[in-house]
Design an enzyme around this catalytic site. Structure first.
Site, PDB file in Angstrom:
ATOM      1  N   HIS A   1      -2.313  -1.257  -4.389  1.00 56.29           N
ATOM      2  CA  HIS A   1      -3.766  -1.276  -4.552  1.00 56.29           C
ATOM      3  C   HIS A   1      -4.295   0.146  -4.477  1.00 56.29           C
ATOM      4  CE1 HIS A   1      -4.523  -1.808   0.102  1.00 56.29           C
ATOM      5  NE2 HIS A   1      -3.873  -0.699  -0.192  1.00 56.29           N
TER       6      HIS A   1
ATOM      7  N   SER B   1       0.834  -1.190   0.000  1.00 58.37           N
ATOM      8  CA  SER B   1       0.000   0.000   0.000  1.00 58.37           C
ATOM      9  C   SER B   1       0.882   1.257   0.000  1.00 58.37           C
ATOM     10  CB  SER B   1      -0.940  -0.043   1.212  1.00 58.37           C
ATOM     11  OG  SER B   1      -1.912   0.956   1.155  1.00 58.37           O
TER      12      SER B   1
END
Length: 211
Positions: free
Chosen positions: A132, A107
């Site tokens: 993501h 992330s």
């Protein structure tokens, strides 16, 4: 019962003792490594961690604006705005920032990994990288929910632009890659453009650099 990780971080940090012309001086291990211009980003990205990272970056810039900084990353990600504070500081300061993934960079951790200086972004062979799109939740009046949803979309667009800048991939490729949790090996992250090399040992001709 106290979290064992919290216990480790607060009570079991090794100390290093050095001899100086004024006698012995002791440092915790992270402060000693900071003297070597090494910063650790470990654990969730949140305001406390972000503040410490930014402070260390600014301190090392003031200490020597021409000497590179090495940043070791092992993070599952976290708060977007906290990560962007670190990212903006990395781009703002004068020293080049080398990044190295140990363990994982997921992330926001992956964004900070790829934000390092070009040709100075590395991962160890068994590191894992995950990218993501941002996520979030909000409760309240419908209008407020809509405003927060729009803000998440704005953040998504901005994060995609950052990945485009540092990977050289097109916006379409980035959007496709970040649509769902996308786990990568170090080699896959290299092929994608998130890092510049996978390394398994220090160069034999230069043991002074952290990465």
């Amino acid at each position: 019962m106290r979290d064992p990780v919290d216990t480790y971080m607060n009570y079991l940090i090794p100390m290093v003792v050095e001899q100086t012309n004024r006698g012995e001086r002791s440092y915790d291990i992270f402060s000693r490594l900071l003297k070597e211009r090494i910063i650790f980003l470990t654990g969730p990205v949140e305001d406390g961690m972000s503040t410490l990272a930014v402070a260390q970056l600014l301190f090392l810039e003031a200490d020597n604006p021409k000497k590179e900084i090495s940043m070791y990353i092992n993070s599952p990600g976290g708060v977007v705005t906290s990560g962007l504070a670190i990212y903006d500081t990395m781009q703002f300061i004068k020293p080049a920032v080398s990044t190295l993934c140990i363990g994982q960079a997921a992330s926001m951790g992956s964004l900070l990994l790829t934000a390092g200086e070009k040709d100075m972004r590395f991962a160890l062979p068994n590191a894992r990288i995950m990218v993501h799109q941002p996520s979030g939740g909000f409760q309240g009046q419908v209008t407020d929910i809509m405003l927060h949803a729009q803000e998440i979309l704005n953040l998504k667009r901005r994060l995609n632009e950052i990945y485009v800048k540092h990977t050289g991939r097109s916006m379409d490729k980035i959007e496709d890659a970040l649509e769902r949790d996308n786990f990568m090996t170090a080699k896959a992250a290299l092929d994608f453009g998130l890092i510049d090399a996978v390394i398994d040992q220090r160069p034999t001709d230069d043991t002074s650099k952290a990465a």
